[in-house]
Motif scaffolding. Sequence first.
Motif, PDB file in Angstrom:
ATOM      1  N   ASN A  22       0.956  -1.265   0.501  1.00 34.86           N
ATOM      2  CA  ASN A  22       0.293   0.147  -0.209  1.00 34.86           C
ATOM      3  C   ASN A  22       0.959   1.610  -0.222  1.00 34.86           C
ATOM      4  O   ASN A  22       0.893   1.862   0.767  1.00 34.86           O
ATOM      5  CB  ASN A  22      -0.985  -0.166   0.925  1.00 34.86           C
ATOM      6  CG  ASN A  22      -2.037   1.234   1.122  1.00 34.86           C
ATOM      7  OD1 ASN A  22      -2.030   1.869  -0.623  1.00 34.86           O
ATOM      8  ND2 ASN A  22      -2.594   1.426   2.578  1.00 34.86           N
ATOM      9  N   ILE A  23       1.618   1.260  -1.169  1.00 37.16           N
ATOM     10  CA  ILE A  23       2.839   2.797  -1.123  1.00 37.16           C
ATOM     11  C   ILE A  23       2.415   3.363  -2.598  1.00 37.16           C
ATOM     12  O   ILE A  23       2.717   2.303  -3.396  1.00 37.16           O
ATOM     13  CB  ILE A  23       4.555   2.348  -1.078  1.00 37.16           C
ATOM     14  CG1 ILE A  23       4.538   0.832  -1.552  1.00 37.16           C
ATOM     15  CG2 ILE A  23       4.348   1.758   0.345  1.00 37.16           C
ATOM     16  CD1 ILE A  23       6.397   0.523  -1.457  1.00 37.16           C
ATOM     17  N   ARG A  24       2.738   4.258  -2.855  1.00 33.02           N
ATOM     18  CA  ARG A  24       3.701   4.631  -4.642  1.00 33.02           C
ATOM     19  C   ARG A  24       5.359   4.437  -4.342  1.00 33.02           C
ATOM     20  O   ARG A  24       6.015   5.277  -3.210  1.00 33.02           O
ATOM     21  CB  ARG A  24       3.094   6.419  -4.845  1.00 33.02           C
ATOM     22  CG  ARG A  24       1.733   5.931  -4.083  1.00 33.02           C
ATOM     23  CD  ARG A  24       0.977   7.535  -4.802  1.00 33.02           C
ATOM     24  NE  ARG A  24       1.819   8.648  -4.228  1.00 33.02           N
ATOM     25  CZ  ARG A  24       1.614   9.940  -2.800  1.00 33.02           C
ATOM     26  NH1 ARG A  24       1.209   8.691  -2.516  1.00 33.02           N
ATOM     27  NH2 ARG A  24       2.263  10.601  -2.524  1.00 33.02           N
ATOM     28  N   ILE A  25       5.408   4.315  -5.497  1.00 37.42           N
ATOM     29  CA  ILE A  25       6.897   4.400  -5.447  1.00 37.42           C
ATOM     30  C   ILE A  25       7.432   5.354  -6.358  1.00 37.42           C
ATOM     31  O   ILE A  25       6.566   5.198  -7.382  1.00 37.42           O
ATOM     32  CB  ILE A  25       7.443   2.828  -6.288  1.00 37.42           C
ATOM     33  CG1 ILE A  25       7.438   1.931  -4.951  1.00 37.42           C
ATOM     34  CG2 ILE A  25       9.236   2.971  -6.685  1.00 37.42           C
ATOM     35  CD1 ILE A  25       8.344   0.026  -5.216  1.00 37.42           C
ATOM     36  N   ILE A  26       8.141   6.008  -5.771  1.00 36.18           N
ATOM     37  CA  ILE A  26       8.291   7.495  -6.572  1.00 36.18           C
ATOM     38  C   ILE A  26       9.433   7.662  -7.764  1.00 36.18           C
ATOM     39  O   ILE A  26       9.412   8.608  -8.445  1.00 36.18           O
ATOM     40  CB  ILE A  26       7.977   9.004  -6.326  1.00 36.18           C
ATOM     41  CG1 ILE A  26       9.010   8.579  -4.734  1.00 36.18           C
ATOM     42  CG2 ILE A  26       7.005   8.816  -5.677  1.00 36.18           C
ATOM     43  CD1 ILE A  26       8.920  10.445  -4.235  1.00 36.18           C
ATOM     44  N   HIS A  27      10.098   6.604  -7.155  1.00 38.75           N
ATOM     45  CA  HIS A  27      11.911   6.933  -8.158  1.00 38.75           C
ATOM     46  C   HIS A  27      12.280   5.219  -7.635  1.00 38.75           C
ATOM     47  O   HIS A  27      12.063   5.073  -7.274  1.00 38.75           O
ATOM     48  CB  HIS A  27      12.964   7.607  -7.146  1.00 38.75           C
ATOM     49  CG  HIS A  27      13.679   7.788  -8.198  1.00 38.75           C
ATOM     50  ND1 HIS A  27      13.296   8.267  -9.981  1.00 38.75           N
ATOM     51  CD2 HIS A  27      15.338   7.645  -7.808  1.00 38.75           C
ATOM     52  CE1 HIS A  27      14.917   8.175 -10.497  1.00 38.75           C
ATOM     53  NE2 HIS A  27      15.818   8.504  -9.593  1.00 38.75           N
ATOM     54  N   CYS A  28      12.877   4.655  -9.060  1.00 38.85           N
ATOM     55  CA  CYS A  28      13.169   3.459  -8.427  1.00 38.85           C
ATOM     56  C   CYS A  28      14.609   3.505  -9.602  1.00 38.85           C
ATOM     57  O   CYS A  28      14.593   3.643 -11.365  1.00 38.85           O
ATOM     58  CB  CYS A  28      12.472   1.899  -8.794  1.00 38.85           C
ATOM     59  SG  CYS A  28      13.509   0.390  -8.761  1.00 38.85           S
TER      60      CYS A  28
END
Length: 256
Positions: A22-28
């Motif tokens: 339940n997260i938003r990945i904003i950079h990988c």
Amino acid sequence: MNENKIISEIKNKLCEIEQKENIRIIHCIESGSRAWGFASPDSDFDARFIYVRPTEYYLKLEKTRDVIEWELNDVYDINGWDIRKALELLHKSNPTLFEWNSSPIIYKTSSEWETVRTVINNCFMPKAGVYHYLNMARLNNREFLQSSEVKLKKYFYVLRPILACKWIIDRGTPPPMLFSELMEAELENELRPAVEKLLEKKKNTPEIGNGKRIDELNGYIDAQLEELKHKADGMDGEKPVEWQRLDDIFLRLLGI
């Protein structure tokens, strides 16, 4: 190893992480030897990400975990940091954030990360950066390069931070990820044939293994470590960026 297939699988795993955590990945990005430009054919994939949780998560009194360690095996090494942890470390000028920001291999990014990027380089403190890379070089040199026979790939884990130190001292900016860019800018010409030969072997040999100590490189390393320590000690200190700038970004990402 089918690299395109693995990259596609990493992107699928990021979607899975977002749903299950339940997260938003904003950079990988890629953070290891592949991003440094000297991966071996069998090198694993070191995916690192920054994520944001729902706003209510940050309002809990109970201290909650700020790292997600998703997968670690012979192919994948995937983990991430909560945005709060990332911004707190950025305030301390932690070099990891600058590396993640400049990685040449990006698996996912967002407009939210662009908001963070507006302040990243303003948080860089050159003296802290030099000490970080200098300590890394000294530790790896002491641990891996002091015997008559050494792990040859460890030369890069000493040379890269040495060149990063030189970059910071010369330019006052975060060093690039790519070893080739550091080498082009900071490595003395007389050392390049030896380093390029070793680099070619590292990139084309599944397991480069051990070999005889390279006296030419060890002599260079010892001299540089002493010189860089002297230069680092003489650098002016810097004040961290104001918390308010990072607080503003944090609240904006949470929609507050």
